[in-house]
Design a protein around this motif. Sequence first.
Motif, PDB file in Angstrom:
ATOM      1  N   LYS A  11      59.665 -26.599  89.037  1.00 46.08           N
ATOM      2  CA  LYS A  11      58.355 -26.178  89.525  1.00 46.08           C
ATOM      3  C   LYS A  11      57.343 -26.104  88.384  1.00 46.08           C
ATOM      4  CE  LYS A  11      56.433 -22.878  92.860  1.00 46.08           C
ATOM      5  NZ  LYS A  11      56.526 -23.763  94.038  1.00 46.08           N
ATOM      6  N   ARG A  12      57.812 -25.862  87.179  1.00 43.11           N
ATOM      7  CA  ARG A  12      56.909 -25.797  86.028  1.00 43.11           C
ATOM      8  C   ARG A  12      56.315 -27.166  85.714  1.00 43.11           C
ATOM      9  NH1 ARG A  12      61.000 -22.270  85.527  1.00 43.11           N
ATOM     10  NH2 ARG A  12      60.518 -20.140  84.815  1.00 43.11           N
ATOM     11  N   GLU A  13      56.997 -28.200  86.189  1.00 42.69           N
ATOM     12  CA  GLU A  13      56.512 -29.576  85.987  1.00 42.69           C
ATOM     13  C   GLU A  13      55.694 -30.059  87.172  1.00 42.69           C
ATOM     14  OE1 GLU A  13      59.848 -32.126  84.399  1.00 42.69           O
ATOM     15  OE2 GLU A  13      60.949 -30.279  84.856  1.00 42.69           O
ATOM     16  N   ASP A  14      56.027 -29.588  88.351  1.00 39.59           N
ATOM     17  CA  ASP A  14      55.305 -29.962  89.575  1.00 39.59           C
ATOM     18  C   ASP A  14      55.210 -28.708  90.446  1.00 39.59           C
ATOM     19  OD1 ASP A  14      54.408 -30.847  92.055  1.00 39.59           O
ATOM     20  OD2 ASP A  14      55.509 -32.733  91.959  1.00 39.59           O
ATOM     21  N   LYS A  15      54.048 -28.082  90.456  1.00 43.22           N
ATOM     22  CA  LYS A  15      53.882 -26.792  91.143  1.00 43.22           C
ATOM     23  C   LYS A  15      54.123 -26.878  92.645  1.00 43.22           C
ATOM     24  CE  LYS A  15      48.827 -27.224  91.742  1.00 43.22           C
ATOM     25  NZ  LYS A  15      48.864 -27.336  93.203  1.00 43.22           N
ATOM     26  N   ASN A  16      54.102 -28.086  93.210  1.00 48.34           N
ATOM     27  CA  ASN A  16      54.245 -28.224  94.664  1.00 48.34           C
ATOM     28  C   ASN A  16      55.699 -28.382  95.123  1.00 48.34           C
ATOM     29  OD1 ASN A  16      51.451 -28.109  95.437  1.00 48.34           O
ATOM     30  ND2 ASN A  16      51.200 -30.116  94.488  1.00 48.34           N
ATOM     31  N   THR A  17      56.642 -28.371  94.179  1.00 43.87           N
ATOM     32  CA  THR A  17      58.046 -28.399  94.570  1.00 43.87           C
ATOM     33  C   THR A  17      58.661 -27.038  94.290  1.00 43.87           C
ATOM     34  OG1 THR A  17      60.131 -29.630  94.406  1.00 43.87           O
ATOM     35  CG2 THR A  17      58.950 -29.194  92.339  1.00 43.87           C
ATOM     36  N   THR A  18      59.905 -26.868  94.643  1.00 45.31           N
ATOM     37  CA  THR A  18      60.611 -25.626  94.337  1.00 45.31           C
ATOM     38  C   THR A  18      61.209 -25.714  92.933  1.00 45.31           C
ATOM     39  OG1 THR A  18      62.615 -26.529  95.358  1.00 45.31           O
ATOM     40  CG2 THR A  18      61.173 -25.208  96.759  1.00 45.31           C
ATOM     41  N   SER A  19      61.554 -24.564  92.376  1.00 47.07           N
ATOM     42  CA  SER A  19      62.144 -24.556  91.040  1.00 47.07           C
ATOM     43  C   SER A  19      63.577 -25.105  91.099  1.00 47.07           C
ATOM     44  CB  SER A  19      62.168 -23.136  90.484  1.00 47.07           C
ATOM     45  OG  SER A  19      63.106 -22.341  91.196  1.00 47.07           O
ATOM     46  N   LEU A  20      64.089 -25.473  89.937  1.00 51.57           N
ATOM     47  CA  LEU A  20      65.471 -25.939  89.879  1.00 51.57           C
ATOM     48  C   LEU A  20      66.435 -24.798  90.224  1.00 51.57           C
ATOM     49  CD1 LEU A  20      65.411 -28.250  86.738  1.00 51.57           C
ATOM     50  CD2 LEU A  20      65.545 -28.936  89.137  1.00 51.57           C
ATOM     51  N   LYS A  21      66.056 -23.571  89.877  1.00 49.65           N
ATOM     52  CA  LYS A  21      66.895 -22.424  90.249  1.00 49.65           C
ATOM     53  C   LYS A  21      66.927 -22.252  91.764  1.00 49.65           C
ATOM     54  CE  LYS A  21      67.827 -17.526  89.335  1.00 49.65           C
ATOM     55  NZ  LYS A  21      68.795 -17.562  90.395  1.00 49.65           N
ATOM     56  N   PHE A  22      65.798 -22.445  92.413  1.00 47.03           N
ATOM     57  CA  PHE A  22      65.746 -22.375  93.875  1.00 47.03           C
ATOM     58  C   PHE A  22      66.718 -23.395  94.462  1.00 47.03           C
ATOM     59  CE2 PHE A  22      64.290 -23.676  98.013  1.00 47.03           C
ATOM     60  CZ  PHE A  22      63.668 -22.584  98.598  1.00 47.03           C
ATOM     61  N   LYS A  23      66.650 -24.622  93.977  1.00 48.75           N
ATOM     62  CA  LYS A  23      67.505 -25.681  94.507  1.00 48.75           C
ATOM     63  C   LYS A  23      68.970 -25.392  94.212  1.00 48.75           C
ATOM     64  CE  LYS A  23      63.939 -29.314  94.171  1.00 48.75           C
ATOM     65  NZ  LYS A  23      62.814 -28.505  93.644  1.00 48.75           N
ATOM     66  N   SER A  24      69.231 -24.891  93.000  1.00 55.02           N
ATOM     67  CA  SER A  24      70.607 -24.573  92.625  1.00 55.02           C
ATOM     68  C   SER A  24      71.164 -23.438  93.492  1.00 55.02           C
ATOM     69  CB  SER A  24      70.650 -24.175  91.152  1.00 55.02           C
ATOM     70  OG  SER A  24      71.947 -23.769  90.774  1.00 55.02           O
ATOM     71  N   ASP A  25      70.349 -22.395  93.712  1.00 55.57           N
ATOM     72  CA  ASP A  25      70.793 -21.284  94.567  1.00 55.57           C
ATOM     73  C   ASP A  25      71.037 -21.757  95.992  1.00 55.57           C
ATOM     74  OD1 ASP A  25      70.584 -19.575  92.432  1.00 55.57           O
ATOM     75  OD2 ASP A  25      68.706 -18.636  93.077  1.00 55.57           O
ATOM     76  N   LEU A  26      70.200 -22.674  96.465  1.00 58.52           N
ATOM     77  CA  LEU A  26      70.349 -23.202  97.825  1.00 58.52           C
ATOM     78  C   LEU A  26      71.650 -23.988  97.953  1.00 58.52           C
ATOM     79  CD1 LEU A  26      68.965 -23.423 100.587  1.00 58.52           C
ATOM     80  CD2 LEU A  26      67.856 -25.512  99.785  1.00 58.52           C
ATOM     81  N   ILE A  27      71.952 -24.773  96.940  1.00 58.31           N
ATOM     82  CA  ILE A  27      73.203 -25.539  96.949  1.00 58.31           C
ATOM     83  C   ILE A  27      74.399 -24.603  96.983  1.00 58.31           C
ATOM     84  CG2 ILE A  27      74.654 -27.088  95.581  1.00 58.31           C
ATOM     85  CD1 ILE A  27      72.007 -28.338  94.517  1.00 58.31           C
ATOM     86  N   ASP A  28      74.337 -23.538  96.165  1.00 57.05           N
ATOM     87  CA  ASP A  28      75.444 -22.573  96.122  1.00 57.05           C
ATOM     88  C   ASP A  28      75.608 -21.861  97.458  1.00 57.05           C
ATOM     89  OD1 ASP A  28      75.968 -23.189  93.503  1.00 57.05           O
ATOM     90  OD2 ASP A  28      74.846 -21.498  92.664  1.00 57.05           O
ATOM     91  N   TYR A  29      74.493 -21.525  98.111  1.00 52.14           N
ATOM     92  CA  TYR A  29      74.562 -20.779  99.371  1.00 52.14           C
ATOM     93  C   TYR A  29      75.109 -21.646 100.501  1.00 52.14           C
ATOM     94  CZ  TYR A  29      73.274 -17.833 103.324  1.00 52.14           C
ATOM     95  OH  TYR A  29      73.323 -17.072 104.462  1.00 52.14           O
ATOM     96  N   LEU A  30      74.616 -22.865 100.611  1.00 58.47           N
ATOM     97  CA  LEU A  30      75.010 -23.727 101.731  1.00 58.47           C
ATOM     98  C   LEU A  30      76.374 -24.366 101.497  1.00 58.47           C
ATOM     99  CD1 LEU A  30      71.568 -25.455 102.446  1.00 58.47           C
ATOM    100  CD2 LEU A  30      72.627 -23.593 103.737  1.00 58.47           C
TER     101      LEU A  30
END
Length: 452
Positions: A11-30
Amino acid sequence: MKDILKNIPDKREDKNTTSLKFKSDLIDYLGDDYKDKVCLEIGAHKGYSTRILSFLFKKVISCENNQEYRDFSKDLNSDRDNIEYNGMDVYGSPWNFDNIDVVFIDCNHEYSYVMSDIGNAVRLAKQNQELLLIFDDYGLDNPWEGVKEAIDTYVKDERFEIVKEIGEPKGSDCNPRANLKEVEGVICKWKNKSKSKNIVFMPNIDLGNGRNSSYHYSAKSWKAWCDKNDCELLVWEDLIFPVEDMKVTWQRYYLFDILEANNIDYNQVLMVDADTIVHPDCPNFFEETEGKYCGVRIDGCYEWTLRSIRGFGDLLFNGGRIHPWNYINGGFQIVNKNHKNFFEAMKGYYNTNKKNIIKSTEILRCGTDQTILNFMLHIEKVDMKYFPIRYNLQDLFKKNTMVLDKEMQHWMNDELYFLDIGWVYHFNSIPKNPLNRDANYWIERTYKELYK
């Protein structure tokens, strides 16, 4: 995980996407639990999150109205064959999707639009289905604060809950515009079950003294109001304990025990006295509670109120005092499951102090449970919402809204003045009078004028 996130910007590189932590947490949850399920993505932008979702679901339906962004996503995800691209306007077109298991919402963040997204999403759920909803920008600091505000609105519905916080923590600088005010994202669950109804609980115990001879009119008025407002009326007619051991007014604090013993599901409950009539046009006050313990401040005889506060304060509460201006009448109380512990405290206080309570009540003769209720609300620091008097219009004679003595009130027409003052009419504290117009008279007359 590293392979899935390869070449995906933070997200720090592209404010319109989610952070890598968001994506990583989502992968872990699902994990692998959703690989046979379908995800609907609302607001895909360039398709970075779409790519992650395509590894976690059997199919992803990606809705993005901007053609340029859709084309970018198609190029980015050209190696993925389980993405269906949809260019619909999600705010101007019906959501005609079937067999959706998860909805990923990251579109317009204004409150009204997020409410629309959630409303459309939950309508996709089948009966008894649990639908997962994933939200980005929950903690976004912007002029609208729409995502969190909308979720906070839906959380008041028992079918909706936040099950997981994901992404960057509160205070993170992942968004270049401002640090996060809350966690970046949340995962929520919608349980599509029949919504528990609000209940009107009215004690109507026949003690053989004729006092309740007109209460069937009260029950009829409340039944009509409940039918109009999709609520249920529960009339309680059986004592739990002999009245010599516990007054009826005290036994009503076994409300939750009564409901659960009879397998009655509920959302909110109004405990209302049987010497009341509700106006057929009374608004649905359950929509005004904010989830708090609700009552109406006393609006009758303040000498009686002060005498009761001083008396019970001296005899039971070590000389304690409470403010009369926050003293509620016990005949109109709205509660919910969050107040079960307080009712346990009320029952516990009675059982511990039973002899002193009975003795004090006989000595003071100014109330049974009501003043003790108000002391306990203060002691337990219960979060209160005070309703306006129109929802419990008390002491009607003292307000000069009814004729009891034609000679003393010779200037008044014999009409129901109180009908123009409030919505719920409480026929308490009516003195003996030359016309023999007691509470039973006024309850019957009011019902027939409003409902016949």
